[in-house]
Structure formats: structure tokens, C-alpha cells
Enzyme design. Sequence first.
Site, short mmCIF file in Angstrom:
data_model
loop_
_atom_site.label_atom_id
_atom_site.label_comp_id
_atom_site.label_asym_id
_atom_site.label_seq_id
_atom_site.Cartn_x
_atom_site.Cartn_y
_atom_site.Cartn_z
N GLY A 1 0.77 -1.24 0.00
CA GLY A 1 0.00 0.00 0.00
C GLY A 1 0.80 1.28 0.00
O GLY A 1 0.39 2.28 -0.59
N ASP B 1 0.44 3.09 4.54
CA ASP B 1 -0.63 3.68 3.74
C ASP B 1 -1.80 4.14 4.61
O ASP B 1 -2.26 5.28 4.48
CB ASP B 1 -1.10 2.74 2.63
CG ASP B 1 -1.60 1.39 3.14
OD1 ASP B 1 -1.41 1.06 4.33
OD2 ASP B 1 -2.18 0.63 2.33
N ASP C 1 -5.61 1.51 10.50
CA ASP C 1 -6.95 1.00 10.73
C ASP C 1 -7.06 0.58 12.19
O ASP C 1 -7.78 1.18 12.97
CB ASP C 1 -7.21 -0.17 9.77
CG ASP C 1 -8.67 -0.59 9.74
OD1 ASP C 1 -9.47 -0.08 10.55
OD2 ASP C 1 -9.01 -1.44 8.91
N LYS D 1 -8.10 5.98 9.33
CA LYS D 1 -9.56 5.91 9.34
C LYS D 1 -10.09 6.59 10.58
O LYS D 1 -9.63 6.35 11.69
CB LYS D 1 -10.03 4.46 9.31
CG LYS D 1 -10.02 3.84 7.95
CD LYS D 1 -10.75 2.52 7.94
CE LYS D 1 -10.74 1.92 6.55
NZ LYS D 1 -11.45 0.64 6.52
N ARG E 1 -5.60 -0.13 -6.41
CA ARG E 1 -4.51 0.63 -5.78
C ARG E 1 -4.08 1.82 -6.64
O ARG E 1 -3.67 2.85 -6.12
CB ARG E 1 -3.25 -0.24 -5.59
CG ARG E 1 -3.32 -1.22 -4.50
CD ARG E 1 -1.94 -1.87 -4.31
NE ARG E 1 -2.03 -3.11 -3.61
CZ ARG E 1 -2.12 -3.23 -2.29
NH1 ARG E 1 -2.13 -2.16 -1.54
NH2 ARG E 1 -2.19 -4.41 -1.73
#
Length: 173
Positions: free
Chosen positions: A40, A96, A99, A127, A161
Site C-alpha cells: 500500500g 498507507d 486501521d 480511518k 490501488r
Amino acid sequence: MKSEIILTQNEIMLKVKEIAKYLDEKYLDKNPVVIGIMKGSVYFLSDLTKEMTIDLQVDMMHLSSYGNESKSSGVVKIVKDIDIDITNRHVIVLEDIIDTGTTLAYLKNYFSDKNALSVETISIFKKAGANTNNNTADIIGFELPNAFLVGYGLDYAQNYRSFKDVHKIISND
């Protein structure tokens, strides 16, 4: 797949340039090792290091906690380790998205155990409302909605991506 753009390429690049300037000033004459976490962060790593003007080295590490699922398993597995000796080196880890924070917590301990002089973690995205148990990056580029996101390195089962913008998936039709 139906999606909506929530972050443009221009917005991302302005933030990347801002982070590069900060790192250039902080690590002037320190020759840090910039480590991208695959897959990522590849886009972020490339864009960021092209904007930086200081001497640095680049390496990649591949970890897995997702597989082809949309939720983390909570267990971090090293698929490919770094090649550069980081003993007594400043390490900048690029991620990237945050989470759960599990990967970052793992990496901070992992590189400290390898006798890195310092470890700074940077995630281009986080997030909103992510349960990170205080395992967050030192620098976060953008806080994004707690939704399924793709683009600029973020993927769904290894797809999407390469979108230049960040998209929120509305439906997977």
C-alpha cells in the site's frame, strides 16, 4: 464498483510535499532509512522520496495482517524483511493507512529491537474512529471516513490501488 472521490490527487500531493519539507529539515545530515510497508505505501514512498532533497536510503518491508479480507486478522506476519542494516540509523516508516494500529505497534517494537537510533512512523491516511489503542503514527496526512476506501495504494483484494484519487466504495456491483 460504484464509488465517490473523497480525496483528490492534488490534495494528496500538497500533503506529501508538506511532509517531505518537514523530513528534510528534521533529518538534514542524518541520512535516514525510509522504509515503505508494501504494498500500500509504494505510491506514498515514491512520491515522498522524490520530493525530499536530503541524502537517504530506501528499503521495503512486506507485512500481512489482512490477506484478501477487508478486516485485519490482528496478527502481523513478515512476508519480506528489510535488507539494510538499521543499527544506529534513523528510520522513517511509511504506512498507507492506520486501521487498527496493530502494524505500527509491531513495527515500532521490531525496529527498536534492531537497535534503530530512532523510529518515526508516518501514515498518509488514518480511518476516523479507528480503534488504535494509542498505536498511531507520529505523522498522519489525512483522516478519512471509516468506510471501505481504495486508491493511492489502498486496495480491495489487490485491485484499485492505482487510482490517483482516494475513493469510497459505495457498492461493489
